[in-house]
Write a protein that holds these residues in place. Sequence first.
Motif, PDB file in Angstrom:
ATOM      1  N   LEU A 177      46.341  45.724  38.358  1.00  0.00           N
ATOM      2  CA  LEU A 177      45.383  45.834  39.464  1.00  0.00           C
ATOM      3  C   LEU A 177      43.955  45.452  39.078  1.00  0.00           C
ATOM      4  N   TYR A 178      43.695  45.225  37.790  1.00  0.00           N
ATOM      5  CA  TYR A 178      42.324  44.894  37.378  1.00  0.00           C
ATOM      6  C   TYR A 178      41.827  43.609  38.031  1.00  0.00           C
ATOM      7  N   THR A 179      42.728  42.656  38.258  1.00  0.00           N
ATOM      8  CA  THR A 179      42.335  41.398  38.884  1.00  0.00           C
ATOM      9  C   THR A 179      41.733  41.630  40.261  1.00  0.00           C
ATOM     10  N   SER A 180      42.272  42.607  41.000  1.00  0.00           N
ATOM     11  CA  SER A 180      41.761  42.873  42.336  1.00  0.00           C
ATOM     12  C   SER A 180      40.326  43.386  42.319  1.00  0.00           C
ATOM     13  N   LEU A 181      39.922  44.026  41.232  1.00  0.00           N
ATOM     14  CA  LEU A 181      38.519  44.431  41.096  1.00  0.00           C
ATOM     15  C   LEU A 181      37.599  43.207  41.080  1.00  0.00           C
ATOM     16  N   ILE A 182      37.968  42.225  40.275  1.00  0.00           N
ATOM     17  CA  ILE A 182      37.153  41.016  40.149  1.00  0.00           C
ATOM     18  C   ILE A 182      37.118  40.251  41.472  1.00  0.00           C
ATOM     19  N   VAL A 183      38.278  40.126  42.106  1.00  0.00           N
ATOM     20  CA  VAL A 183      38.353  39.420  43.385  1.00  0.00           C
ATOM     21  C   VAL A 183      37.482  40.107  44.439  1.00  0.00           C
ATOM     22  N   GLY A 184      37.500  41.429  44.464  1.00  0.00           N
ATOM     23  CA  GLY A 184      36.697  42.164  45.434  1.00  0.00           C
ATOM     24  C   GLY A 184      35.207  41.958  45.235  1.00  0.00           C
ATOM     25  N   ILE A 185      34.768  41.926  43.989  1.00  0.00           N
ATOM     26  CA  ILE A 185      33.342  41.694  43.710  1.00  0.00           C
ATOM     27  C   ILE A 185      32.933  40.291  44.144  1.00  0.00           C
TER      28      ILE A 185
END
Length: 451
Positions: A177-185
């Motif tokens: 799920l770490y990728t979704s953090l970057i995408v959200g930013i």
Amino acid sequence: MKADNRVTVSYFDKSVLPWIICTIGMLFYCYNYFLRVSPSVMKDDLMFNLHITAYQFGNLAAFYYYAYTPMQIPVGMIYDRFGARIVLFFACLAAVLGVGLFISADTLALASAGRFLIGLGTAFAYIGVLKIASLWLEPKRFAMIAGLTTAFGMASAIFSDLYLTKFVQLLGYKNALYTSLIVGIILSVFILIFMRNKPQKACSQAGAEKPNMKFRELLHALKIIFKNPQMWLIGIIGCLFYMPATVFLDLWGIPFLRTAYHLDKHTAAMLICTTFVGWIIAGPSIGAFSDYIKRRCLPLMVSAIMAAILLSTVFYVRDIPLNYLYVIFFFIGIFCGAHPLCFALGKDNNANQISGMAVAFTNTLIMVGGAIFQPVVGLLLDWHTSAVSIAGAPTVFTPGDYIYALSVVPIGLIIAIGLTFFLKETYCQTREAIEERPTAQIFKLQTRAMN
């Protein structure tokens, strides 16, 4: 030369910019859908790491809806009052914060808080797109945009199922799920740069809404919607019609397929994705078809009947070959893709001035299904099973357990079919065009009297 520049700017503002604005909104809805369905491929990992039962797992996933669902009415008000740019920006940041909290959580309480924040932020996604579309695009595009937005979300769900199914097994759900953090930013930055609140020139066409309504006017508009029996009927039908997504596809579908049909995670995810593909095709197509034939109720009723038959086949017919399952799941998506017509019906049944709030109210009732029935299915699983959890491991449910619990989905569709007989056809016209006295005029007179 200057005249040419003015023509170019005018063409961009009228033809290109509206679609850019709507696309930004749809990307946020894609992000929302990725986060919404993510627990479905993490069931065993979450139940093992957090030491929870099926009911607690369903309740954890439903915390998204506990924030998302009641926020739909305030979301409509907030958009009408403040516009899309700043609202979407902070909404995206809230969702990112929720993802971070969910990833770091080692207790059920913290994970639930993360899901709640995700639901709080993404509550602005779908209504935002429809609000933007009602301001920037012609009214005849509304049903198509509603379906196209749903199709974008389904495409994101396909990516979520395939990506997370693979990487959860390899890395664990937290690292996946770490990728979704970057995408959200990144998405929040895009919103801040490219999003615009409204057309620079006031729109005179029928689809334009009055921006920045006063708070008393918003409350009055809500009162008008609450007193409209058709709005409650549309919302309940939409809730029951959308249950195949909120209950089955979003959460319990993959565990059911793995148990009832003895499929591996990847194959089960592919079947779910096949339904999303059908939904992607049907969403905008049925919306456009509805606009073309100028009917809402008939396509909705026929689609509900076919979806109920196909889902009942999946649940109650044993030993269906895998190739046939792919076909069945594809057509489940095709027929469930008619559900955005409920938003069009909600919009048609109200004045254009309050269409944003009307759509928000419709979405509130539709999303109640996830908040109620995701944990209900888990509760029915725990109640029906005779298996006992050993050493903190997740309970192993039988196909009969899943069929018993998931029967709420086809039953809901059957009820929705019956309720469609009580819907009034709008013929793709707003109440101003249908009623003898325009609703817009009534709304203006009533709000003027209040002031």
